[in-house]
Design an enzyme around this catalytic site. Structure first.
Site, PDB file in Angstrom:
ATOM      1  NE  ARG A 153      33.651  36.559  53.584  1.00  0.00           N
ATOM      2  CZ  ARG A 153      34.053  36.785  52.348  1.00  0.00           C
ATOM      3  NH1 ARG A 153      33.362  37.584  51.561  1.00  0.00           N
ATOM      4  NH2 ARG A 153      35.146  36.231  51.885  1.00  0.00           N
ATOM      5  CG  ASN A 187      29.209  35.081  48.070  1.00  0.00           C
ATOM      6  OD1 ASN A 187      29.079  35.200  46.847  1.00  0.00           O
ATOM      7  ND2 ASN A 187      30.362  35.292  48.688  1.00  0.00           N
ATOM      8  CD  GLU A 188      33.637  32.537  47.397  1.00  0.00           C
ATOM      9  OE1 GLU A 188      34.081  32.756  48.534  1.00  0.00           O
ATOM     10  OE2 GLU A 188      34.299  32.736  46.365  1.00  0.00           O
ATOM     11  CD  GLU A 246      33.334  36.227  44.321  1.00  0.00           C
ATOM     12  OE1 GLU A 246      34.479  36.145  44.824  1.00  0.00           O
ATOM     13  OE2 GLU A 246      32.300  36.153  44.995  1.00  0.00           O
ATOM     14  CD1 TRP A 260      41.343  37.055  49.668  1.00  0.00           C
ATOM     15  CD2 TRP A 260      42.722  35.307  49.436  1.00  0.00           C
ATOM     16  NE1 TRP A 260      41.134  36.523  48.411  1.00  0.00           N
ATOM     17  CE2 TRP A 260      41.970  35.444  48.246  1.00  0.00           C
ATOM     18  CE3 TRP A 260      43.662  34.273  49.510  1.00  0.00           C
ATOM     19  CZ2 TRP A 260      42.125  34.600  47.145  1.00  0.00           C
ATOM     20  CZ3 TRP A 260      43.815  33.434  48.411  1.00  0.00           C
ATOM     21  CH2 TRP A 260      43.053  33.602  47.256  1.00  0.00           C
ATOM     22  CD  GLU A 283      36.492  40.957  50.759  1.00  0.00           C
ATOM     23  OE1 GLU A 283      35.439  41.472  50.360  1.00  0.00           O
ATOM     24  OE2 GLU A 283      36.748  39.750  50.623  1.00  0.00           O
ATOM     25  CE  LYS A 284      41.708  49.654  55.249  1.00  0.00           C
ATOM     26  NZ  LYS A 284      41.378  48.487  56.098  1.00  0.00           N
ATOM     27  CG  HIS A 328      40.100  41.730  46.845  1.00  0.00           C
ATOM     28  ND1 HIS A 328      39.726  41.814  45.517  1.00  0.00           N
ATOM     29  CD2 HIS A 328      40.192  40.406  47.124  1.00  0.00           C
ATOM     30  CE1 HIS A 328      39.597  40.587  45.035  1.00  0.00           C
ATOM     31  NE2 HIS A 328      39.888  39.714  45.984  1.00  0.00           N
TER      32      HIS A 328
HETATM   33  C1  GAL Z   1      35.399  35.470  47.689  1.00  0.00           C
HETATM   34  C2  GAL Z   1      34.107  36.115  48.166  1.00  0.00           C
HETATM   35  C3  GAL Z   1      34.048  37.586  47.875  1.00  0.00           C
HETATM   36  C4  GAL Z   1      35.354  38.240  48.217  1.00  0.00           C
HETATM   37  C5  GAL Z   1      36.475  37.557  47.453  1.00  0.00           C
HETATM   38  C6  GAL Z   1      37.833  38.164  47.703  1.00  0.00           C
HETATM   39  O1  GAL Z   1      35.719  34.367  48.481  1.00  0.00           O
HETATM   40  O2  GAL Z   1      32.979  35.507  47.581  1.00  0.00           O
HETATM   41  O3  GAL Z   1      32.994  38.160  48.627  1.00  0.00           O
HETATM   42  O4  GAL Z   1      35.579  38.131  49.578  1.00  0.00           O
HETATM   43  O5  GAL Z   1      36.537  36.211  47.839  1.00  0.00           O
HETATM   44  O6  GAL Z   1      38.848  37.476  47.005  1.00  0.00           O
END
Ligand code: GAL
Length: 692
Positions: A123, A161-162, A319, A327, A367-368, A370
């Site tokens: 992404r 986003n970010e 968030e 990650w 991200e499954k 997460h």
């Molecule tokens: C952020 C992001 C989210 C998601 C999240 C996971 O950096 O905006 O989309 O990836 O991390 O921790």
């Protein structure tokens, strides 16, 4: 443009029209069949969710080809959310370009310093300076804004986003072109640029703007000012993208507030958020805790700095995670109680929204694993019960919505220019970690039970503070040097450290002995640095030890007191910590890295002239974090027990919003949080008069 004019958070209202705190998540319904959507709304209502961020990664679904649009599914989701009483922070969906766009226009893909292309497949694979990307992104923003302008679920816009999470440094030809434009605006003439970049060194003199490049992989150390300017430019390029999207949104929906989620958290360094704050209608932040002994302090530090960036007005936690992320090398689950306590710490520091990534844990994709608000296990899970409980807690705390964080008496200055410049290559040491330095001071103050604000150096009025700590304030241009001097002469107390005030805004050394820009104010002169090898320490005569750095200090002025001497090392018997009384204030200098223990031992002496003391009882210091918010009627006192033992808090009265009942104080259990409301005895105090 510095801090937001005002915080235009879109508060949900209760039946009587009173504000509620925001509770919600990123919502990615396109990952799920339609049947799940109704179930989602039911569970959101059960949890007290009142806002979701929608369509963040939906570009490929919304615009399947260059000339086709598919908004039907999003219309349906918007309608469902509205019917469920849930507001939408609608993303402009530009975060991740779709495959058709990158296939047709591979020239939008970012390029690394070594010339490699960052290909699609993950992404955020776009160049902040690509005119082609900008054109396609703004077309999408216009479609979104036009379509949903009057939708009753729309409460705010979420730009991209970010910004800069994965694409902050791009070394492509587009970047080179835009960098030259940025440099022309900054320097006007090549002569000025040649001077600023010190190009007489190593035969780097430019005779044409077109010769200038981003600092791509070079044979040796690239020019330091070129590197520093490239960091400034890269932050500005992303801010420029934010402003471009914002312009379209405000043209079409002038009354809908615009935000974009920042990343004030350790490990993220590329964006100068102090400078971005004025580009949004309310500051939003994303924060994830990382492993490490100071991770509790780090959360508080980042929430605190976010408040500073927001000018202490309420901000939006866009968030964080309910549980593990995906990650880190090993993704530990949170401990029982962490979810609620971490969320409330953000609220204590001014967050009026508690949101998560994401609503429903993905079944597929990177991200499954997460965590989310609804885990793979479903609603019958401990985690979802915790999520529902947190929703109830936030309902109880509704009265504090809109209140501001009460300024502390101590400020720690945080400065992106100094962060970027102090950690560049070819310096006395490569071991310096700017963020850690600032965090250590914060941790040491916490240990003594002293509240401090973490504030941007460039945009903060120092007047209200009794003590200002400026760790590794490496870049000090003349105006800042004057401001710090004025602050001290007027009665303020300043503490600064090694490798501070060494260079000006062009990364040129202030000559005549370090720390040039503040030498006179501090009354000291340093002829040589003395960095230490990793693991080496020097002893000090207050029975602590220094690491990383030492300085060869001579004391210039008679009014300078040496608080601590080196006992061992190259500079044994010389001053290690000094303080000068000047004007109505004092200016102190700490020349070595003391770490949290050493700083906690030294701080009482540094604090003494300012008269700042803890407002926590002795037994609670170091374990209980205490933060205050206030509005015109009330003060909201937060107490968070971060330790493993019960913490007694005697002599406290007030209405208990959450926590053990307070007759004449109470004991806070380990991990517990209490929030008391007391009447605000006075209007906010006017700033102290420090006009010299
Ligand atoms: C952020 C992001 C989210 C998601 C999240 C996971 O950096 O905006 O989309 O990836 O991390 O921790």
């Amino acid at each position: 443009m510095t801090s937001p004019r005002t915080s235009r958070i879109p508060y949900p209202k209760d039946d009587d029209g009173a504000r509620r705190l925001v509770y919600g998540a990123d919502y990615n319904p396109e990952q799920w069949p339609r049947e799940v959507w109704a179930e989602d709304i039911r569970l959101m209502r059960q949890a007290g969710v009142n806002l979701v961020s929608l369509a963040i990664f939906s570009w490929a679904r919304l615009q399947p080809t260059e000339d086709t649009w598919d908004f039907g599914w999003l219309d349906e989701v918007m309608d469902l959310l509205h019917a469920g009483g849930i507001g939408v922070d609608l993303a402009t969906a530009t975060a991740s370009p779709p495959p058709w766009l990158t296939a047709a226009h591979p020239e939008i893909l970012p390029v690394t310093a070594t010339g490699e292309t960052l290909w699609p497949g993950a992404r955020q694979h776009w160049r902040p300076t690509s005119p082609v990307f900008r054109e396609h992104a703004l077309r999408l923003v216009r479609e979104m804004a036009t379509r949903y302008a009057d939708h009753p679920a729309l409460v705010a816009w979420h730009v991209n986003n970010e910004l800069g999470c994965h694409n902050v440094y791009d070394y492509s030809d587009d970047a080179a072109h835009a960098f030259r434009g940025w440099l022309r605006r900054r320097y006007t003439t090549l002569d000025a640029l040649n001077h600023a970049w010190g190009t007489s060194f190593w035969s780097q003199r430019y005779s044409d703007w077109d010769q200038i490049l981003p600092p791509r992989l070079a044979a040796s150390h690239p020019n330091p000012t070129q590197q520093l300017d490239f960091k400034r430019f890269s932050s500005d390029a992303l801010k420029d993208h934010l402003l471009a999207e914002r312009e379209v949104l405000t043209e079409i929906t002038p009354n809908t507030p615009v935000t974009s989620n920042f990343m004030v958290m350790s490990g993220i360094k590329g964006m100068n958020y102090a400078d971005w704050a004025g580009a949004v209608d309310f500051v939003s932040n994303d924060h994830y805790t990382v492993l490490g002994p100071q991770n509790r302090d780090e959360l508080s530090f980042c929430a605190n700095l976010t408040s500073g960036i927001a000018g202490h007005r309420p901000w939006f936690l866009m968030e964080h995670s309910t549980n593990a992320v995906n990650w880190q090398p090993v993704n530990l689950p949170k401990k029982p109680g962490d979810l609620g306590r971490d969320s409330l710490l953000h609220v204590a520091h001014g967050a009026d929204a508690v949101c998560f990534f994401q609503w429903r844990q993905s079944a597929a994709g990177a991200e499954k694993y997460h965590s989310a608000m609804v885990p793979h296990a479903g609603e019958d899970s401990e985690l979802f019960r915790d999520v529902v409980a947190l929703g109830h807690t936030l309902d109880v705390l509704a009265p504090l919505a809109g209140s501001e964080r009460e300024p502390a008496r101590v400020a720690i200055l945080f400065d992106w220019d100094s962060w970027w410049a102090s950690e560049q290559d070819s310096h006395p040491t490569s071991l310096l970690d700017y963020h850690r330095e600032a965090l250590d001071w914060y941790s040491a103050l916490m240990r003594l039970g002293i509240r401090a604000d973490v504030v941007p150096a460039q945009t903060t009025d120092l007047n209200p503070y009794d003590l200002v700590i400026a760790p590794v304030l490496h870049v000090v241009a003349q105006p800042l040097a004057k401001e710090l001097t004025r602050y001290v002469e007027g009665g303020g107390h300043l503490v600064t450290t090694y490798f501070s005030a060494i260079v000006d805004e062009n990364d040129h050394v202030w000559l005549g002995g370090y720390p040039g820009a503040l030498r006179e104010l501090l009354g000291i002169r340093i002829e040589e640095f003395g960095p230490l090898l990793d693991g080496d320490t020097v002893d000090l005569d207050n029975d602590t030890a220094g690491s990383l750095w030492t300085d060869r200090i001579s004391v210039d002025a008679t009014d300078v007191e040496t608080l601590v001497h080196y006992r061992t090392g190259t500079y044994a018997s010389r001053p290690a910590v000094t303080r000068r009384a000047t004007g109505r204030g004092t200016a102190a200098y700490v020349s070595t890295r003391l770490g949290v223990d050493g700083l906690a031992a030294l701080l009482p002496r540094l604090l003494a002239p300012s008269g700042v003391a803890s407002d926590l009882p002795e037994a609670a210091r170091g374990t209980v974090e205490h933060v205050v918010r206030r509005d015109s009627d009330s003060r909201y006192l937060f107490f968070v027990n971060r330790g493993d033992a019960p913490a007694p808090l005697p002599g406290l009265s007030g209405e208990v919003l959450i926590g053990p009942s307070a007759g004449d104080g109470f004991t806070l259990p380990p991990g517990g949080t209490a929030v008391l409301r007391q009447p605000n005895p006075q209007e906010p105090l006017p700033p102290a008069d420090r006009s010299a």
